[in-house]
Design a protein around this motif. Structure first.
Motif, PDB file in Angstrom:
ATOM      1  N   ARG A 160      -7.273  25.333  53.785  1.00 34.19           N
ATOM      2  CA  ARG A 160      -7.339  24.931  52.376  1.00 34.19           C
ATOM      3  C   ARG A 160      -8.664  25.349  51.762  1.00 34.19           C
ATOM      4  O   ARG A 160      -8.696  25.905  50.647  1.00 34.19           O
ATOM      5  N   ASP A 161      -9.774  25.101  52.457  1.00 32.95           N
ATOM      6  CA  ASP A 161     -11.081  25.490  51.938  1.00 32.95           C
ATOM      7  C   ASP A 161     -11.177  27.005  51.760  1.00 32.95           C
ATOM      8  O   ASP A 161     -11.761  27.490  50.777  1.00 32.95           O
ATOM      9  N   HIS A 162     -10.605  27.744  52.699  1.00 33.19           N
ATOM     10  CA  HIS A 162     -10.640  29.205  52.603  1.00 33.19           C
ATOM     11  C   HIS A 162      -9.857  29.695  51.394  1.00 33.19           C
ATOM     12  O   HIS A 162     -10.310  30.606  50.670  1.00 33.19           O
ATOM     13  N   LEU A 163      -8.696  29.112  51.146  1.00 35.81           N
ATOM     14  CA  LEU A 163      -7.894  29.512  49.993  1.00 35.81           C
ATOM     15  C   LEU A 163      -8.608  29.200  48.680  1.00 35.81           C
ATOM     16  O   LEU A 163      -8.544  29.984  47.721  1.00 35.81           O
ATOM     17  N   LEU A 164      -9.289  28.070  48.629  1.00 37.90           N
ATOM     18  CA  LEU A 164     -10.027  27.713  47.416  1.00 37.90           C
ATOM     19  C   LEU A 164     -11.233  28.623  47.220  1.00 37.90           C
ATOM     20  O   LEU A 164     -11.532  29.045  46.094  1.00 37.90           O
ATOM     21  N   ASP A 165     -11.941  28.942  48.310  1.00 35.81           N
ATOM     22  CA  ASP A 165     -13.120  29.811  48.202  1.00 35.81           C
ATOM     23  C   ASP A 165     -12.738  31.223  47.752  1.00 35.81           C
ATOM     24  O   ASP A 165     -13.475  31.859  47.000  1.00 35.81           O
ATOM     25  N   ARG A 166     -11.604  31.719  48.225  1.00 38.80           N
ATOM     26  CA  ARG A 166     -11.161  33.057  47.857  1.00 38.80           C
ATOM     27  C   ARG A 166     -10.515  33.097  46.481  1.00 38.80           C
ATOM     28  O   ARG A 166     -10.279  34.186  45.936  1.00 38.80           O
ATOM     29  N   GLY A 167     -10.192  31.944  45.921  1.00 34.64           N
ATOM     30  CA  GLY A 167      -9.527  31.910  44.624  1.00 34.64           C
ATOM     31  C   GLY A 167      -8.036  32.176  44.697  1.00 34.64           C
ATOM     32  O   GLY A 167      -7.411  32.475  43.668  1.00 34.64           O
ATOM     33  N   THR A 168      -7.458  32.065  45.901  1.00 34.16           N
ATOM     34  CA  THR A 168      -6.016  32.240  46.028  1.00 34.16           C
ATOM     35  C   THR A 168      -5.284  31.173  45.232  1.00 34.16           C
ATOM     36  O   THR A 168      -4.250  31.444  44.610  1.00 34.16           O
ATOM     37  N   VAL A 169      -5.797  29.954  45.259  1.00 32.41           N
ATOM     38  CA  VAL A 169      -5.271  28.850  44.454  1.00 32.41           C
ATOM     39  C   VAL A 169      -6.456  28.128  43.829  1.00 32.41           C
ATOM     40  O   VAL A 169      -7.575  28.162  44.354  1.00 32.41           O
ATOM     41  N   THR A 170      -6.204  27.474  42.712  1.00 33.05           N
ATOM     42  CA  THR A 170      -7.270  26.707  42.071  1.00 33.05           C
ATOM     43  C   THR A 170      -7.361  25.290  42.611  1.00 33.05           C
ATOM     44  O   THR A 170      -8.418  24.681  42.605  1.00 33.05           O
ATOM     45  N   ALA A 171      -6.233  24.773  43.082  1.00 31.96           N
ATOM     46  CA  ALA A 171      -6.202  23.421  43.655  1.00 31.96           C
ATOM     47  C   ALA A 171      -4.968  23.303  44.528  1.00 31.96           C
ATOM     48  O   ALA A 171      -3.892  23.790  44.172  1.00 31.96           O
ATOM     49  N   ILE A 172      -5.137  22.661  45.680  1.00 31.60           N
ATOM     50  CA  ILE A 172      -4.022  22.452  46.588  1.00 31.60           C
ATOM     51  C   ILE A 172      -4.401  21.356  47.574  1.00 31.60           C
ATOM     52  O   ILE A 172      -5.552  21.276  48.016  1.00 31.60           O
ATOM     53  N   SER A 173      -3.465  20.486  47.890  1.00 31.03           N
ATOM     54  CA  SER A 173      -3.705  19.422  48.862  1.00 31.03           C
ATOM     55  C   SER A 173      -3.237  19.876  50.238  1.00 31.03           C
ATOM     56  O   SER A 173      -2.472  20.837  50.377  1.00 31.03           O
ATOM     57  N   ARG A 174      -3.684  19.177  51.262  1.00 31.15           N
ATOM     58  CA  ARG A 174      -3.274  19.529  52.625  1.00 31.15           C
ATOM     59  C   ARG A 174      -1.776  19.317  52.824  1.00 31.15           C
ATOM     60  O   ARG A 174      -1.120  20.093  53.529  1.00 31.15           O
TER      61      ARG A 174
END
Length: 245
Positions: free
Chosen positions: A122-136
């Motif tokens: 989840r942290d990796h996806l947020l850092d890369r900007g793949t998603v703006t917000a997502i829960s586990r």
């Protein structure tokens, strides 16, 4: 405050009355069932106040159901579901998430850990900007829907010696057909322990675990115990016998 005039459903035909009774007996949807009971009770002469007392609903609800039935008929009994909140993560992004989960963190230049946890992914996806917000939990559901599950890594061993098969058949032949005048010599190599493979875990397509080769790069000799070859030490009384000097 003046009492609001009571509202009644329009006169019902014999067929409409039987249909309402059938709905109250067979309806599986609680909303459709409740609305049919309200209309049926109103058609039997029950006032709005009497219906609210028996059904434990508000007067405004009863009035709205009666007015809707008078205008649209039986179509007013069916609930109109809104369909819920629109998805904020598109199909292309979901496929991208599943693709990233199947890769190794080392592929992205990350050396602090070797596999993705839900939090790290989840942290990796947020850092890369793949998603703006997502829960586990949302991430877990996306991976499950995409056929990606948490699986143990599979390993196997194989010899790098080009003469492996020849030597293996020679050892097996001596094991099964030992010389009559030979002596039993059992040789067993144990270790090194630090080179034994340890299974890991990774996100992989369901039913397709990651397979890593765990081969020790060492030539095989006729006296070396190889994975999958029966060791003479397990049956020393019937092991290979070498000719006596």
């Amino acid at each position: 405050m003046a009492r609001r005039p009571s509202v009644f459903v329009r006169p019902l035909s014999m067929e409409e009355g039987r249909k309402l009774q059938r709905v109250t007996r067979t309806a599986k949807d609680p909303v459709r069932l409740r609305r049919a009971i309200v209309v049926l009770m109103s058609g039997q002469g029950q006032t709005v106040r009497d219906i609210t007392s028996l059904m434990q609903v508000s007067e405004d609800y009863v009035r709205d159901v009666i007015h809707a039935f008078n205008e649209r008929g039986f179509a007013a009994l069916d609930p109109k579901w809104s369909g819920g909140r629109l998805g904020t993560i598109g199909e292309a992004v979901r496929e991208r998430i599943c693709l990233i989960a199947r890769t190794s963190p080392a592929s992205w230049g990350i050396t602090a850990f070797s596999t993705w946890s839900l939090s790290k992914l989840r942290d990796h996806l947020l850092d890369r900007g793949t998603v703006t917000a997502i829960s586990r939990e949302t991430l877990r559901r996306i991976l499950h829907t995409g056929g990606v599950s948490w699986q143990s890594t599979s390993t196997w061993k194989a010899s790098t010696d080009p003469d492996f098969m020849v030597k293996m058949h020679r050892i097996l032949d001596l094991y099964d057909h030992p010389p009559d005048d030979g002596r039993v010599i059992c040789v067993d190599e144990f270790g090194p322990l630090n080179l034994q493979p340890r299974k890991g875990k990774a996100w992989r397509p369901t039913g397709s675990p990651l397979r890593l080769r765990a081969t020790l790069c060492m030539p095989m000799t006729s006296s070396t115990q190889v994975e999958g070859v029966r060791s003479p030490s397990t049956r020393s009384s019937h092991g290979p016998r070498l000719p006596s000097a």
